[in-house]
Design a protein around this motif. Structure first.
Motif, PDB file in Angstrom:
ATOM      1  N   VAL A 246      44.250  42.506  34.880  1.00 53.51           N
ATOM      2  CA  VAL A 246      45.337  42.128  35.850  1.00 53.51           C
ATOM      3  C   VAL A 246      43.703  41.303  36.480  1.00 53.51           C
ATOM      4  O   VAL A 246      42.686  41.705  36.424  1.00 53.51           O
ATOM      5  CB  VAL A 246      45.765  43.224  36.824  1.00 53.51           C
ATOM      6  N   GLU A 247      44.549  39.703  37.394  1.00 54.35           N
ATOM      7  CA  GLU A 247      43.508  39.361  38.267  1.00 54.35           C
ATOM      8  C   GLU A 247      43.694  39.423  39.636  1.00 54.35           C
ATOM      9  O   GLU A 247      45.059  39.546  39.994  1.00 54.35           O
ATOM     10  CB  GLU A 247      43.648  37.656  37.594  1.00 54.35           C
ATOM     11  N   PHE A 248      42.660  39.405  39.961  1.00 50.07           N
ATOM     12  CA  PHE A 248      43.177  39.519  41.840  1.00 50.07           C
ATOM     13  C   PHE A 248      42.086  38.946  42.694  1.00 50.07           C
ATOM     14  O   PHE A 248      40.952  38.078  42.003  1.00 50.07           O
ATOM     15  CB  PHE A 248      41.899  40.999  41.778  1.00 50.07           C
ATOM     16  N   VAL A 258      46.997  40.666  44.281  1.00 47.82           N
ATOM     17  CA  VAL A 258      47.481  40.900  42.293  1.00 47.82           C
ATOM     18  C   VAL A 258      47.529  39.134  42.929  1.00 47.82           C
ATOM     19  O   VAL A 258      48.302  38.526  43.318  1.00 47.82           O
ATOM     20  CB  VAL A 258      48.490  41.287  41.730  1.00 47.82           C
ATOM     21  N   ASN A 259      46.370  38.003  41.835  1.00 46.20           N
ATOM     22  CA  ASN A 259      47.211  36.724  41.248  1.00 46.20           C
ATOM     23  C   ASN A 259      47.668  37.485  40.181  1.00 46.20           C
ATOM     24  O   ASN A 259      49.125  36.390  40.584  1.00 46.20           O
ATOM     25  CB  ASN A 259      45.841  35.870  41.747  1.00 46.20           C
ATOM     26  N   GLU A 260      47.477  37.149  39.533  1.00 49.83           N
ATOM     27  CA  GLU A 260      48.774  37.237  38.263  1.00 49.83           C
ATOM     28  C   GLU A 260      48.102  39.118  37.181  1.00 49.83           C
ATOM     29  O   GLU A 260      46.896  38.232  37.092  1.00 49.83           O
ATOM     30  CB  GLU A 260      48.618  35.761  37.657  1.00 49.83           C
ATOM     31  N   VAL A 261      49.590  38.820  35.788  1.00 51.94           N
ATOM     32  CA  VAL A 261      48.929  39.344  35.442  1.00 51.94           C
ATOM     33  C   VAL A 261      48.933  38.634  33.869  1.00 51.94           C
ATOM     34  O   VAL A 261      49.486  38.178  34.085  1.00 51.94           O
ATOM     35  CB  VAL A 261      49.766  40.423  35.078  1.00 51.94           C
TER      36      VAL A 261
HETATM   37 MG    MG Z   1      44.800  33.072  36.423  1.00 53.66          MG
END
Ligand code: MG
Ligand code: ADP
Length: 348
Positions: A246-248, A258-261
């Motif tokens: 998980v990108e935050f 949360v930016n993306e998974v």
């Molecule tokens: Mg990314």
């Protein structure tokens, strides 16, 4: 059933590192990739080169393997679904379909009451013209983007014509977050409520490409805890099996988004190879092949830098590294601008 042959779709550096981890666990790897020069063919036991819609080759691949996983998310759903009828695909194709589509992914995260950036679906140029409120923002293709590809930063509406945006594709427009930091959390889920989680990793990007990752992340205790809780919640809700990242984003007021998974192993987790007893790659293989779950232990703080384009050259010519440093060359055929060629991890 004991798993002897692991099929991996995709043959980039993540595929290479998965194959090396499997090799250590005495699991054979068969890699399927649509790139004849895929670097992972140097690390796996068998390599199949074919397009992802080549049904004969898909059957040939399925016959050779006990279970199937993948190293990147941009695989046609149809391919994963066909394969899943023949052999189990993990993570499940439905999970990949959800996450590979930025709009479905963000809707899903919001339904869990987890904060994301503000976003809106864009299907044509007219949709964009009323969205002053979302600017400055970033327009992103709903599918197939990675390393900042398919993204257009937009500051004002006057700019739109000069960007030559191809409106045959669908997009989301995301409001720009005033970033203080970016972090990621990597988790490997084995089954209901059984998982191993790595501590949050702090990431820096250059031109939307990951440049540096380090542990520990310099964040407060609350963010440390909340990011891990959200990653566990997302993995549980997806009934995920394998390694997930998980990108935050963290904004200037210490709000977490949360930016993306990523439904796969992740570049920010390369440092887990040297900084933990079990890497994200080994944990992924353990989870999808139903091997033992071993408690994670951190060995050291660490920093990883990506070697992009010709930054690899001096390391190839003269890898002046110390005992606490680990240089990885992905052995890609050609050096290209913005291409990830290798990385260097330093234990601290
Ligand atoms: Mg990314
Ligand atoms: P990719 O699929 O290419 O990784 P991301 O959506 O993660 O796409 O975007 C890449 C990087 O661009 C992010 O890690 C961040 O540095 C920057 N970025 C993307 N969206 C935003 C946003 N809404 N606000 C601020 N920075 C952003």
């Amino acid at each position: 059933m004991s798993i002897k042959n692991l099929g991996i779709i995709g043959g980039g550096q993540l595929g290479s590192m998965l194959a090396s981890a499997a090799n250590k666990l005495n699991v054979k790897t068969i890699i399927y990739c649509d790139d004849q020069d895929a670097p992972a063919q140097k690390f796996c036991d068998e390599f199949i080169y074919a397009k992802y819609d080549n049904i004969d080759k898909i059957y040939e691949f399925a016959k050779k393997v006990d279970i199937i996983t993948y190293e990147f998310e941009n695989i046609p759903y149809k391919t994963l679904n066909e394969l899943n009828k023949l052999k189990t695909v993990l993570p499940k194709p439905s999970v990949n379909r959800l996450i590979q589509h930025r709009l479905a992914e963000k809707d899903f995260i919001n339904k869990l009451n987890i904060r994301t950036t503000r976003y809106v679906h864009i299907q044509n140029k007219e949709d964009l013209l009323t969205l002053q409120d979302f600017l400055p923002g970033i327009l992103k293709t709903t599918t197939m983007g990675y390393d900042g590809k398919g993204q257009y930063p937009i500051n004002n509406l006057e700019q739109i014509d000069s960007l030559n945006i191809n409106f045959d594709k669908e997009y989301i427009l995301e409001k720009l977050v005033k970033l203080k930091k970016e972090i990621s959390v990597i988790i490997t889920r084995f089954s209901n409520n059984k998982y191993e989680i790595y501590e949050p990793i702090e990431n820096s990007h250059e031109e939307q490409i990951l440049k540096q990752s380090k542990i520990p992340a310099e964040i407060n205790e609350k963010l440390f805890k909340q990011s891990k809780e959200w990653a566990i919640f997302i993995a549980e809700e997806l009934k995920y099996i394998g390694t997930l990242c998980v990108e935050f984003f963290i904004d200037r007021n210490d709000n977490l988004y949360v930016n993306e998974v990523a439904p796969r192993v992740h570049n920010s987790g390369h440092l887990t190879i040297n900084a933990y007893n079990i890497s994200q790659f080994e944990n992924h293989v353990r989870a999808v092949c139903s091997l033992d779950q071993i408690p994670l232990q951190k060995i050291s703080n660490a920093e990883m830098i990506n070697l992009i384009g010709d930054q690899i050259i001096p390391y190839r010519e003269n890898p002046k590294i110390n005992d606490n440093q680990f240089f990885f060359d992905y052995l890609k055929k050609d050096i290209k601008e913005k291409r990830k060629m290798g990385h260097l991890t330093t234990l601290k």
